[in-house]
Design a protein around this motif. Sequence first.
Motif, short mmCIF file in Angstrom:
data_model
loop_
_atom_site.label_atom_id
_atom_site.label_comp_id
_atom_site.label_asym_id
_atom_site.label_seq_id
_atom_site.Cartn_x
_atom_site.Cartn_y
_atom_site.Cartn_z
N LEU A 75 0.86 -1.18 0.00
CA LEU A 75 0.00 0.00 0.00
C LEU A 75 0.90 1.23 0.00
O LEU A 75 1.78 1.37 0.84
N ASN A 131 -8.79 -7.21 -6.82
CA ASN A 131 -9.33 -5.88 -7.11
C ASN A 131 -10.33 -5.43 -6.06
O ASN A 131 -10.36 -4.25 -5.69
N MET A 134 -8.31 -4.26 -2.99
CA MET A 134 -7.69 -2.94 -3.14
C MET A 134 -8.74 -1.83 -3.17
O MET A 134 -8.54 -0.76 -2.58
N ASP A 135 -9.87 -2.07 -3.84
CA ASP A 135 -10.93 -1.06 -3.86
C ASP A 135 -11.52 -0.86 -2.47
O ASP A 135 -11.91 0.26 -2.11
N ASP A 138 -9.17 1.13 -0.37
CA ASP A 138 -9.20 2.51 -0.86
C ASP A 138 -10.35 3.31 -0.24
O ASP A 138 -10.32 4.54 -0.21
N LYS A 145 -3.95 5.94 -5.86
CA LYS A 145 -4.88 5.27 -6.77
C LYS A 145 -4.15 4.57 -7.92
O LYS A 145 -4.66 3.62 -8.50
N LYS A 148 -2.69 0.40 -7.38
CA LYS A 148 -3.61 -0.64 -6.98
C LYS A 148 -3.65 -1.81 -7.97
O LYS A 148 -4.34 -2.79 -7.73
N ARG A 152 1.70 -3.89 -10.03
CA ARG A 152 2.36 -2.72 -9.45
C ARG A 152 3.74 -3.06 -8.90
O ARG A 152 3.91 -4.01 -8.16
#
Length: 230
Positions: A75, A131, A134-135, A138, A145, A148, A152
């Motif tokens: 993160l 996903n 991570m969303d 967030d 942003k 994510k 990465r």
Amino acid sequence: MEVNNFKYSVSPLAWTSKPPKEKFGYITNTIKSTESTIKKFSEIVSPPFSQCWSGGIFEGEICNKNWKEQSVIGLDFDTGKQTLEEVYEILANYDIKPNVHYPTFSDRPEHPKFRVVIFLEEPINNKKTYNVIMDSLDLILDIDKKCKDLSRRFLGGKNAVITNTIPINLEKFMTSIQKINLDNYVESNNFSPEFSESLLDINSDNDFFSIKSTSIAGEVRIDWDIDSDK
């Protein structure tokens, strides 16, 4: 004594400062899969190594379509809007205790920039699950942003600190992710149809988020199938 090894990807190149952008492609091409303990990982991302890494394991070149699994989640915090202490406090509210954090090369007292790393007992092997994770994070954290995606890459930085040597149980972690969404999407006793649909889309025998039964959030009973039709 720590005995668990975790798979991730890392470049062998060492850096003493943030490399120039024109080097990023070259660095990416040197990244290979590896495995190590949390302690060894903390050394790899710290001086005198400060190596570039990715939490994913890939089949072929490092890109989203080649992603296969992931048990190390990075993160990235670079806006300065949340302190490290605030991030840990927010995650503690959902029974998530990160394992490692380290300041980036660009970190300054007046503008903190850092990375927080979470290690999981078992790998995630479903892209939709990753996903959703991570969303969901967030929703409660001011993470970058742009950092994510599945492929990465993160640069190493300054001295890493280990805050938890025990990896997080994947099932427990997914329960925390579900609670984050319940807390942030439930309004006036209505559950977000967008999130319900994202859950219903995830159907894998290896996926802890293939939930199509009922669930309790406080005193609100949620029927995932009915809710997705709203």
